[in-house]
Motif scaffolding. Structure first.
Motif, PDB file in Angstrom:
ATOM      1  N   ASP A  10     -17.023  11.173  17.477  1.00 48.81           N
ATOM      2  CA  ASP A  10     -16.212  12.350  17.800  1.00 48.81           C
ATOM      3  C   ASP A  10     -16.234  12.688  19.286  1.00 48.81           C
ATOM      4  O   ASP A  10     -15.578  13.639  19.719  1.00 48.81           O
ATOM      5  N   HIS A  22      -9.794  10.521  16.597  1.00 49.90           N
ATOM      6  CA  HIS A  22      -9.774   9.808  15.322  1.00 49.90           C
ATOM      7  C   HIS A  22      -8.966   8.514  15.389  1.00 49.90           C
ATOM      8  O   HIS A  22      -8.251   8.181  14.451  1.00 49.90           O
ATOM      9  N   HIS A  26     -12.970   5.557  15.539  1.00 48.08           N
ATOM     10  CA  HIS A  26     -13.149   5.619  14.089  1.00 48.08           C
ATOM     11  C   HIS A  26     -12.610   4.348  13.425  1.00 48.08           C
ATOM     12  O   HIS A  26     -12.307   4.339  12.239  1.00 48.08           O
ATOM     13  N   HIS A  56     -21.090   7.935  10.271  1.00 45.38           N
ATOM     14  CA  HIS A  56     -20.037   8.900  10.641  1.00 45.38           C
ATOM     15  C   HIS A  56     -18.717   8.499   9.965  1.00 45.38           C
ATOM     16  O   HIS A  56     -18.010   9.332   9.412  1.00 45.38           O
ATOM     17  N   ASP A  60     -16.726  10.592   7.225  1.00 49.57           N
ATOM     18  CA  ASP A  60     -15.340  10.993   7.516  1.00 49.57           C
ATOM     19  C   ASP A  60     -14.378  10.486   6.440  1.00 49.57           C
ATOM     20  O   ASP A  60     -13.405  11.158   6.099  1.00 49.57           O
TER      21      ASP A  60
HETATM   22 ZN   LIG Z   1     -15.081  11.884  13.150  1.00 48.83          ZN
END
Ligand SMILES: [Zn+2]
Length: 197
Positions: A10, A22, A26, A56, A60
């Motif tokens: 993030d 994102h 990611h 993460h 997510d």
């Molecule tokens: Zn995230």
């Protein structure tokens, strides 16, 4: 290391004008090769870092979606259970409990209960979490104080975060204590026979 890596994806919020949130950070296409290199190169530390960063993406993809093939494809993968949602609360509180249990099993809890120089490193995840939260709330015009206690699920998460920041803050305090204690030690201690370290 795992705690910092866990919030690292993030950090793209900090690069907002250049990188869309994102996307690259990611994507499995981007992260898996990086994790593989880190594990081969740094072994245990690389594994801790990779576990954090990939956890993460897993989290997510439970509460929302991730673009695992970005920039090759915009395909979104995830269960979109919602944020905030009971699933999110269970995930966050569960993960927090797991970290506390692990820390008490492997002795890491000493980093916050006794003065240790290494404890100052806990300032890194502490500052990361606090600044990310403030930045994200600021960017999205979220009134944090009102939002934090607006729903039962959020109240639990807020309390969990307050406890986490309290624990990390206590660790930083113990680290500073260790540095001050070392500086105050009389000279004859350091002039004696070399310590076995
Ligand atoms: Zn995230």
């Amino acid at each position: 290391m795992a705690l910092v890596a866990g919030v690292l994806p993030d950090f793209d919020i900090y690069f907002k004008p250049f990188i869309q949130h994102h996307t690259y950070s990611h994507s499995l296409v981007v992260l898996l090769p990086i994790c593989a290199v880190l594990i081969v190169r740094f072994k245990g530390l690389g594994l801790a870092f990779s576990t954090g960063i990939l956890s993460h993406l897993v989290a997510d993809s439970f509460v929302g979606t991730i673009p695992p093939l970005y920039p090759l494809s915009d395909f979104q993968l995830g269960m979109s259970l919602g944020l905030p949602s009971p699933a999110d609360t269970a995930l966050e509180i569960g993960a927090f409990g797991l970290v506390l249990a692990l820390a008490s099993l492997n002795g890491d809890q000493k980093l916050v209960t006794k003065p240790h120089r290494e404890s100052v490193y806990l300032a890194i995840p502490m500052v990361s979490i606090v600044t990310l939260t403030l930045l994200f709330a600021g960017d999205n015009n979220i009134p944090l104080a009102a939002f934090a206690f607006s729903r039962k699920a959020l109240t639990l998460i807020t309390l969990g975060h307050a406890a986490l920041i309290g624990i990390l803050g206590l660790g930083v305090f113990q680290g500073i204590r260790a540095f001050i204690a070392d500086n105050r030690r009389p000279l004859k201690d350091s002039s004696g026979p070399p310590a076995q370290q």
